[in-house]
Design a protein around this motif. Structure first.
Motif, PDB file in Angstrom:
ATOM      1  N   THR A   1      44.114  16.083  83.296  1.00 32.60           N
ATOM      2  CA  THR A   1      43.960  15.895  81.925  1.00 32.60           C
ATOM      3  C   THR A   1      43.527  17.308  81.270  1.00 32.60           C
ATOM      4  O   THR A   1      43.842  17.642  80.263  1.00 32.60           O
ATOM      5  CB  THR A   1      42.449  15.181  81.707  1.00 32.60           C
ATOM      6  N   SER A   2      43.294  18.316  82.298  1.00 30.12           N
ATOM      7  CA  SER A   2      42.960  19.702  81.816  1.00 30.12           C
ATOM      8  C   SER A   2      43.950  20.886  82.244  1.00 30.12           C
ATOM      9  O   SER A   2      44.025  21.811  81.611  1.00 30.12           O
ATOM     10  CB  SER A   2      41.368  20.283  82.512  1.00 30.12           C
ATOM     11  N   VAL A   3      44.789  20.350  83.104  1.00 28.32           N
ATOM     12  CA  VAL A   3      45.875  21.462  83.446  1.00 28.32           C
ATOM     13  C   VAL A   3      47.408  20.854  83.063  1.00 28.32           C
ATOM     14  O   VAL A   3      48.099  21.524  82.477  1.00 28.32           O
ATOM     15  CB  VAL A   3      45.528  21.860  84.789  1.00 28.32           C
ATOM     16  N   LEU A   4      47.552  19.607  83.941  1.00 23.63           N
ATOM     17  CA  LEU A   4      48.717  19.099  83.978  1.00 23.63           C
ATOM     18  C   LEU A   4      49.239  18.478  82.805  1.00 23.63           C
ATOM     19  O   LEU A   4      50.645  18.977  82.250  1.00 23.63           O
ATOM     20  CB  LEU A   4      48.982  18.058  85.347  1.00 23.63           C
ATOM     21  N   ALA A   5      48.731  17.873  82.062  1.00 22.59           N
ATOM     22  CA  ALA A   5      48.996  17.183  80.829  1.00 22.59           C
ATOM     23  C   ALA A   5      49.258  18.117  79.717  1.00 22.59           C
ATOM     24  O   ALA A   5      50.455  17.979  79.148  1.00 22.59           O
ATOM     25  CB  ALA A   5      48.158  16.155  80.404  1.00 22.59           C
ATOM     26  N   PRO A   6      48.170  18.967  79.578  1.00 24.73           N
ATOM     27  CA  PRO A   6      48.701  20.242  78.228  1.00 24.73           C
ATOM     28  C   PRO A   6      49.831  20.881  78.905  1.00 24.73           C
ATOM     29  O   PRO A   6      50.651  21.597  77.930  1.00 24.73           O
ATOM     30  CB  PRO A   6      47.337  21.062  78.439  1.00 24.73           C
ATOM     31  N   GLY A   7      50.009  21.718  80.154  1.00 25.68           N
ATOM     32  CA  GLY A   7      50.837  22.201  80.648  1.00 25.68           C
ATOM     33  C   GLY A   7      52.146  21.530  80.453  1.00 25.68           C
ATOM     34  O   GLY A   7      53.302  22.041  79.903  1.00 25.68           O
ATOM     35  N   LEU A   8      52.608  20.313  80.824  1.00 26.21           N
ATOM     36  CA  LEU A   8      53.614  19.676  80.685  1.00 26.21           C
ATOM     37  C   LEU A   8      53.967  19.189  79.374  1.00 26.21           C
ATOM     38  O   LEU A   8      55.203  19.255  78.854  1.00 26.21           O
ATOM     39  CB  LEU A   8      53.463  18.139  81.495  1.00 26.21           C
TER      40      LEU A   8
ATOM     41  N   PHE B   1      38.868  33.270  77.303  1.00 22.87           N
ATOM     42  CA  PHE B   1      39.008  33.509  75.757  1.00 22.87           C
ATOM     43  C   PHE B   1      40.478  33.019  75.733  1.00 22.87           C
ATOM     44  O   PHE B   1      40.892  32.518  74.730  1.00 22.87           O
ATOM     45  CB  PHE B   1      39.077  35.045  75.823  1.00 22.87           C
ATOM     46  N   ALA B   2      41.395  33.145  76.572  1.00 17.53           N
ATOM     47  CA  ALA B   2      42.929  32.523  76.420  1.00 17.53           C
ATOM     48  C   ALA B   2      42.739  31.107  76.282  1.00 17.53           C
ATOM     49  O   ALA B   2      43.407  30.505  75.549  1.00 17.53           O
ATOM     50  CB  ALA B   2      43.627  33.030  77.836  1.00 17.53           C
ATOM     51  N   PHE B   3      41.940  30.588  76.992  1.00 21.48           N
ATOM     52  CA  PHE B   3      41.816  29.121  76.916  1.00 21.48           C
ATOM     53  C   PHE B   3      41.118  28.762  75.586  1.00 21.48           C
ATOM     54  O   PHE B   3      41.796  27.672  75.272  1.00 21.48           O
ATOM     55  CB  PHE B   3      40.866  28.575  77.910  1.00 21.48           C
ATOM     56  N   ALA B   4      40.161  29.446  75.079  1.00 25.67           N
ATOM     57  CA  ALA B   4      39.817  29.075  73.917  1.00 25.67           C
ATOM     58  C   ALA B   4      40.967  28.931  72.806  1.00 25.67           C
ATOM     59  O   ALA B   4      41.106  28.203  71.910  1.00 25.67           O
ATOM     60  CB  ALA B   4      38.602  29.926  73.446  1.00 25.67           C
ATOM     61  N   VAL B   5      41.708  30.209  72.916  1.00 22.77           N
ATOM     62  CA  VAL B   5      42.609  30.493  71.733  1.00 22.77           C
ATOM     63  C   VAL B   5      43.784  29.288  72.030  1.00 22.77           C
ATOM     64  O   VAL B   5      44.319  28.789  71.127  1.00 22.77           O
ATOM     65  CB  VAL B   5      43.342  31.878  71.852  1.00 22.77           C
ATOM     66  N   LEU B   6      44.173  28.971  73.356  1.00 29.17           N
ATOM     67  CA  LEU B   6      45.043  28.008  73.543  1.00 29.17           C
ATOM     68  C   LEU B   6      44.850  26.351  72.899  1.00 29.17           C
ATOM     69  O   LEU B   6      45.839  25.893  72.624  1.00 29.17           O
ATOM     70  CB  LEU B   6      45.243  27.613  75.005  1.00 29.17           C
ATOM     71  N   ILE B   7      43.508  26.324  72.749  1.00 27.46           N
ATOM     72  CA  ILE B   7      42.909  24.901  72.491  1.00 27.46           C
ATOM     73  C   ILE B   7      43.358  24.999  70.833  1.00 27.46           C
ATOM     74  O   ILE B   7      43.862  23.908  70.248  1.00 27.46           O
ATOM     75  CB  ILE B   7      41.487  24.901  72.783  1.00 27.46           C
ATOM     76  N   LEU B   8      43.121  25.981  69.964  1.00 24.32           N
ATOM     77  CA  LEU B   8      43.522  26.149  68.650  1.00 24.32           C
ATOM     78  C   LEU B   8      44.989  26.189  68.426  1.00 24.32           C
ATOM     79  O   LEU B   8      45.532  25.759  67.557  1.00 24.32           O
ATOM     80  CB  LEU B   8      43.011  27.501  68.068  1.00 24.32           C
ATOM     81  N   VAL B   9      45.752  26.836  69.597  1.00 24.70           N
ATOM     82  CA  VAL B   9      47.351  26.932  69.253  1.00 24.70           C
ATOM     83  C   VAL B   9      47.996  25.457  69.476  1.00 24.70           C
ATOM     84  O   VAL B   9      48.855  25.150  68.790  1.00 24.70           O
ATOM     85  CB  VAL B   9      48.000  27.959  70.277  1.00 24.70           C
ATOM     86  N   LEU B  10      47.391  24.858  70.678  1.00 28.36           N
ATOM     87  CA  LEU B  10      47.853  23.485  70.805  1.00 28.36           C
ATOM     88  C   LEU B  10      47.782  22.518  69.740  1.00 28.36           C
ATOM     89  O   LEU B  10      48.352  21.713  69.315  1.00 28.36           O
ATOM     90  CB  LEU B  10      47.611  23.020  72.367  1.00 28.36           C
TER      91      LEU B  10
ATOM     92  N   TRP C   1      46.427  12.473  76.660  1.00 26.49           N
ATOM     93  CA  TRP C   1      45.658  12.755  78.012  1.00 26.49           C
ATOM     94  C   TRP C   1      45.442  14.284  78.053  1.00 26.49           C
ATOM     95  O   TRP C   1      44.742  14.566  79.036  1.00 26.49           O
ATOM     96  CB  TRP C   1      46.550  12.479  79.063  1.00 26.49           C
ATOM     97  N   GLY C   2      45.772  14.958  77.155  1.00 28.19           N
ATOM     98  CA  GLY C   2      45.443  16.405  77.282  1.00 28.19           C
ATOM     99  C   GLY C   2      44.202  16.768  76.539  1.00 28.19           C
ATOM    100  O   GLY C   2      43.980  16.538  75.361  1.00 28.19           O
ATOM    101  N   MET C   3      43.080  17.211  77.273  1.00 28.69           N
ATOM    102  CA  MET C   3      41.697  17.072  76.963  1.00 28.69           C
ATOM    103  C   MET C   3      40.989  18.548  76.855  1.00 28.69           C
ATOM    104  O   MET C   3      40.019  18.774  77.292  1.00 28.69           O
ATOM    105  CB  MET C   3      40.807  16.105  77.591  1.00 28.69           C
ATOM    106  N   MET C   4      41.819  19.538  76.813  1.00 29.27           N
ATOM    107  CA  MET C   4      41.283  20.978  76.795  1.00 29.27           C
ATOM    108  C   MET C   4      40.124  21.166  75.867  1.00 29.27           C
ATOM    109  O   MET C   4      39.089  21.968  76.228  1.00 29.27           O
ATOM    110  CB  MET C   4      42.358  21.782  76.480  1.00 29.27           C
ATOM    111  N   ASP C   5      40.137  20.496  74.572  1.00 30.71           N
ATOM    112  CA  ASP C   5      38.953  20.708  73.692  1.00 30.71           C
ATOM    113  C   ASP C   5      37.837  20.013  74.126  1.00 30.71           C
ATOM    114  O   ASP C   5      36.555  20.680  74.165  1.00 30.71           O
ATOM    115  CB  ASP C   5      39.518  20.062  72.393  1.00 30.71           C
TER     116      ASP C   5
END
Length: 414
Positions: A102-109, A173-182, A143-147
C-alpha cells in the motif's frame, strides 16, 4: 449530429445518455446523483507531466533516509522500506506485506502504468496492451495510501517527541510533495478520454430498457452478443449484469471483519521499551496518549480513523446488506450515498498500522529504546483490508433492483 454517449450508472443501474460536456463540466445520474462523467481540460498533457514528476519524486523518496531517531547520542536512520524489513524480521510478515504493497508497490506501479499508457497516447499511438495496463492501473488506485502514511508519520513523531529527537530526512520532503503530485495526477486524469482512444468494432448499442451488460472498469455498455467469451471488447474485463455473488461475498467479508474487530481493539498493537521499562499500547490507549498530551486535533483524527470509522463502515455494510435482503424500498438514494461513504473513508483506518511500522523502524536501540509490533496490529490490519474488499464486493445496484422491478410491473399493469 452524433448521438449522446450511452452510460449506465454503476451505483443505481440506470441506463441514460450523457450529452457532450462543456469544459470542466460533469454529468450526474438523474436518479442517484453519482458522477457519470467529468470533463478534465488538457487531461493527457497535464497527467503525463505530473506522472513524470511523480516518478522522479518516488525514486528520491525511496533512495534517501526518511527519518532519523536520536536518543542519548545514538542515532537510527530509516528509509521507507526499513519498517517493512523490521516487521518481517519480527515475524509480522502479514503486516509487512500489506504496508509494502500500500505504501510502496501500489503507488510505484500506478505511476509506471500511467506512464506506459499516457506516453503512447501522447504520440498518437494505441498499442494492443494499452487497455489492459490501464485496467490494472485503475484496479491499483484505491490501494495506494501514501496520504494515510503521512498522517501516520505525524502521529509517530508526536508519540516520540518526549522520548528523543526526530530529524526529517531528504526523502520525507520528496514523499510529501509526491503525495500532492499523485493526487493532482489522479484529479487531472480523464479515464473516458483514454478509453475513447481504443478502437472498437462496430456494434449496435442497447436501448434503454433492453438487456445489456456494463463493464465495471471502462463503463462500456454492450448489448447481448456484443461481448466475446463474456469479456469486455474494450478492456478485457469480465462482464456481469451484477457483481457475481455480491451478497454472499460481502456477508463473509463483513463477518470476518467483525470477528477481527474485537481482538484488534482489546489486544495491544505494540510494545514500547524505553530505558528498560516496557509498556504495551492498544489503539484506544494511543488515542488517550494524544489527548493527555494536548494533541486534541490529532487525537480526534486518530480516534475517528482507527476506532469510529471501522465500526461505522461495518454497521453501514450490515445495514445495506439487510436492506437488500428484506427488499425494502426505503430511501434508496440515501442508502447509495452511505455506500459511497464506505468506499471513501475505509482506507484512512490504516493510520495505526503505519504508526506501528514507523515506530518499529525508528526505535531500534535495544534495551535503551525499542518498539515491537503485537498481535493487535495484525487483527486491526485485517479489519481494514477486509472492510475495503467488502465494500468493493457489494453491488449498490442491488439497492435499486427492487424499485426497478416494481416500476416494470406498474408499467405493464393495465
Amino acid at each position: 449530429m452524433p448521438q449522446p454517449a450511452l452510460n449506465e450508472c454503476l451505483e443505481c443501474g440506470l441506463l441514460q445518455r450523457c450529452p457532450p460536456l462543456p469544459r470542466g463540466g460533469a454529468a450526474r445520474c438523474v436518479r442517484c446523483g453519482s458522477v457519470l462523467r467529468r470533463h478534465r481540460p488538457d487531461s493527457l498533457e497535464r497527467t503525463l507531466a505530473l506522472t513524470l514528476a511523480g516518478l522522479v519524486l518516488f525514486v528520491i523518496a525511496n533512495a534517501f533516509p526518511f527519518l532519523a531517531f536520536r536518543m542519548q547520542g545514538q542515532v537510527t536512520e530509516t528509509t521507507l522500506l526499513t519498517g517493512v524489513a523490521e516487521l518481517y524480521r519480527g515475524g509480522q510478515w502479514e503486516i509487512a506485506l500489506v504496508v509494502l504493497f500500500t505504501s510502496v508497490l501500489a503507488p510505484g506501479l500506478q505511476l509506471l502504468l500511467l506512464l506506459a499508457v499516457l506516453a503512447p497516447l501522447r504520440l498518437a499511438r494505441v498499442p494492443r496492451w494499452l487497455p489492459r495496463l490501464f485496467r490494472w492501473m485503475r484496479t491499483l488506485a484505491p490501494w495506494g495510501m501514501m496520504d494515510v502514511f503521512m498522517l501516520g508519520i505525524l502521529v509517530a513523531v508526536v508519540k516520540l517527541a518526549d522520548m528523543a529527537t526526530i530529524v526529517p530526512g531528504t526523502s520525507l520532503f520528496a514523499f510529501a510533495v509526491l503525495i500532492l503530485v499523485l493526487a493532482a495526477a489522479q484529479a487531472s486524469l480523464d479515464p473516458d478520454l483514454v478509453w475513447s482512444r481504443v478502437a472498437l468494432a462496430p456494434a449496435p448499442a442497447p436501448r434503454p430498457g433492453d438487456a445489456h451488460r456494463t463493464c465495471e472498469v471502462c463503463a462500456l455498455v454492450t448489448a447481448p452478443g456484443g461481448a466475446r467469451d463474456g469479456r469486455c471488447p474494450r478492456c478485457g474485463a469480465a462482464l456481469h449484469r451484477r457483481k457475481p455473488e455480491s451478497l454472499q461475498r460481502t456477508w463473509a467479508l463483513v463477518l470476518a471483519a467483525l470477528i477481527c474487530y474485537v481482538p484488534a481493539n482489546l489486544l495491544p498493537i505494540m510494545t514500547v521499551t524505553s530505558l528498560g521499562r516496557s509498556q504495551s499500547d492498544t489503539i484506544f490507549s494511543g488515542v488517550v496518549f494524544l489527548f493527555s498530551h494536548g494533541m486534541w486535533p490529532l487525537g480526534l483524527v486518530v480516534f475517528v480513523a482507527s476506532v469510529f470509522v471501522p465500526l461505522l463502515k461495518l454497521l453501514i455494510l450490515v445495514g445495506l446488506l439487510l436492506s437488500v435482503h428484506t427488499r425494502t424500498r426505503w430511501r434508496p438514494r440515501e442508502r447509495t450515498r452511505l455506500y459511497r461513504l464506505t468506499e471513501a473513508i475505509g482506507r484512512w483506518s490504516m493510520v495505526d498500522v503505519y504508526v506501528v511500522t514507523i515506530l518499529v523502524a525508528l526505535v531500534r536501540l535495544g534495551n535503551l529504546a525499542s518498539v515491537e509490533a503485537e498481535a493487535g496490529a495484525i487483527f486491526f490490519c485485517a479489519v481494514v483490508v477486509l472492510t475495503m474488499i467488502a465494500a468493493m464486493s457489494f453491488d449498490p445496484r442491488l439497492i435499486w433492483d427492487r424499485l426497478e422491478l416494481q416500476h416494470v410491473r406498474d408499467r405493464r399493469a393495465p
